[in-house]
Design a protein around this motif. Structure first.
Motif, mmCIF file in Angstrom:
data_model
loop_
_atom_site.group_PDB
_atom_site.id
_atom_site.type_symbol
_atom_site.label_atom_id
_atom_site.label_comp_id
_atom_site.label_asym_id
_atom_site.label_seq_id
_atom_site.Cartn_x
_atom_site.Cartn_y
_atom_site.Cartn_z
ATOM 1 N N GLU A 160 11.052 61.915 -39.713
ATOM 2 C CA GLU A 160 12.110 62.623 -38.925
ATOM 3 C C GLU A 160 12.737 61.073 -38.549
ATOM 4 O O GLU A 160 12.512 60.000 -38.581
ATOM 5 C CB GLU A 160 11.874 62.265 -37.904
ATOM 6 C CG GLU A 160 13.038 63.264 -37.139
ATOM 7 C CD GLU A 160 12.782 63.847 -35.205
ATOM 8 O OE1 GLU A 160 14.129 64.064 -34.698
ATOM 9 O OE2 GLU A 160 11.215 63.866 -34.877
ATOM 10 N N TYR B 101 18.279 68.708 -39.047
ATOM 11 C CA TYR B 101 17.414 68.346 -38.112
ATOM 12 C C TYR B 101 16.786 67.211 -38.184
ATOM 13 O O TYR B 101 15.286 66.695 -38.775
ATOM 14 C CB TYR B 101 16.080 69.353 -38.762
ATOM 15 C CG TYR B 101 16.761 71.140 -38.122
ATOM 16 C CD1 TYR B 101 16.845 71.572 -37.171
ATOM 17 C CD2 TYR B 101 16.126 71.894 -39.114
ATOM 18 C CE1 TYR B 101 17.238 72.865 -37.159
ATOM 19 C CE2 TYR B 101 16.393 73.269 -39.379
ATOM 20 C CZ TYR B 101 17.079 74.001 -37.740
ATOM 21 O OH TYR B 101 17.434 75.170 -37.568
ATOM 22 N N ARG C 164 7.187 74.206 -38.360
ATOM 23 C CA ARG C 164 8.148 74.136 -36.579
ATOM 24 C C ARG C 164 7.247 74.508 -35.148
ATOM 25 O O ARG C 164 6.194 75.331 -36.226
ATOM 26 C CB ARG C 164 9.187 75.281 -36.371
ATOM 27 C CG ARG C 164 9.445 74.905 -35.239
ATOM 28 C CD ARG C 164 11.299 75.922 -35.012
ATOM 29 N NE ARG C 164 12.174 75.067 -36.077
ATOM 30 C CZ ARG C 164 12.658 74.357 -35.380
ATOM 31 N NH1 ARG C 164 13.180 73.879 -34.209
ATOM 32 N NH2 ARG C 164 14.175 74.806 -36.420
ATOM 33 N N ASP D 160 10.621 72.986 -30.243
ATOM 34 C CA ASP D 160 11.725 72.635 -31.079
ATOM 35 C C ASP D 160 11.472 71.117 -31.615
ATOM 36 O O ASP D 160 12.126 70.697 -32.042
ATOM 37 C CB ASP D 160 12.025 72.324 -29.887
ATOM 38 C CG ASP D 160 12.176 71.257 -28.958
ATOM 39 O OD1 ASP D 160 10.501 70.461 -29.097
ATOM 40 O OD2 ASP D 160 12.404 70.675 -27.709
ATOM 41 N N LYS D 161 10.217 70.828 -32.298
ATOM 42 C CA LYS D 161 9.617 70.124 -32.918
ATOM 43 C C LYS D 161 10.187 70.473 -34.455
ATOM 44 O O LYS D 161 9.232 71.240 -35.102
ATOM 45 C CB LYS D 161 8.849 68.928 -32.717
ATOM 46 C CG LYS D 161 8.708 68.442 -31.262
ATOM 47 C CD LYS D 161 9.816 66.820 -31.720
ATOM 48 C CE LYS D 161 9.342 65.591 -31.643
ATOM 49 N NZ LYS D 161 9.922 64.857 -32.070
ATOM 50 N N LEU E 240 8.127 69.702 -37.732
ATOM 51 C CA LEU E 240 7.304 67.790 -38.243
ATOM 52 C C LEU E 240 6.592 68.644 -39.609
ATOM 53 O O LEU E 240 6.566 69.041 -39.827
ATOM 54 C CB LEU E 240 5.638 68.487 -36.924
ATOM 55 C CG LEU E 240 5.822 68.088 -36.042
ATOM 56 C CD1 LEU E 240 4.494 68.671 -34.908
ATOM 57 C CD2 LEU E 240 5.527 67.044 -35.671
#
Length: 161
Positions: free
Chosen positions: A17, A52, A99, A102-103, A105
């Motif tokens: 991220e 994202y 997903r 709400d993350k 990865l």
């Protein structure tokens, strides 16, 4: 800008991220690139978005001018420069994103497979199909349950009922 649903799409997924500031800086760099992106001296109708804080998405509406091999090479060079500048990997196709709440990865294939076997990733888990090729596919087939993606062809036999 309005883009045709048949516009070409390229998705580059970062292996980690990005921070908000990194995503913003990359967005500015991509905006600069797409505003000056040409194919055979013809300006491409192009846009880019960082989604994202993980996906770098390029869109070219080829109804005006088509992306040529040389222009695609230019975009790849930009992505390779971004990789170096931000210490990320954008070309590892065995790094799979999904997903969780709400993350978003991502994991190497082996770890992704292990989570399927453990039941932590299942048929309903949202995965990212970075193989989509058009804007229409991006809007309908990119962010989908594993059971509706190419992932099911590779990992379907591992899914628990």
């Amino acid at each position: 800008m309005q883009f045709s649903k048949d516009s070409r799409v390229w998705i580059y997924q970062a292996d980690k991220e990005l921070s908000d500031s990194q995503a913003q800086q990359i967005q500015e760099q991509l905006n600069s690139f797409t505003h000056s992106w040409t194919a055979h001296n013809n300006q491409l109708k192009a846009s880019a978005v960082v989604k994202y804080n993980r996906f770098l998405i390029l869109v070219v509406d080829e109804s005006q001018a088509g992306a040529s091999g040389c222009s695609i090479d230019k975009s790849v060079r930009v992505m390779k420069e971004l990789e170096q500048q931000y210490n990320i990997n954008l070309f590892d196709r065995f790094n799979l994103a999904y997903r969780e709440g709400d993350k978003i990865l991502s994991l190497p294939r082996e770890e992704f497979e292990a989570l399927i076997k453990a039941g932590e990733i299942n048929a309903g888990t949202i995965v990212y199909n970075n193989l989509v090729q058009t804007l229409a596919e991006l809007q309908t087939k990119w962010e989908v349950p594993l059971q509706n993606s190419w992932h099911v062809q590779i990992f379907g036999s591992l899914l628990t009922a």
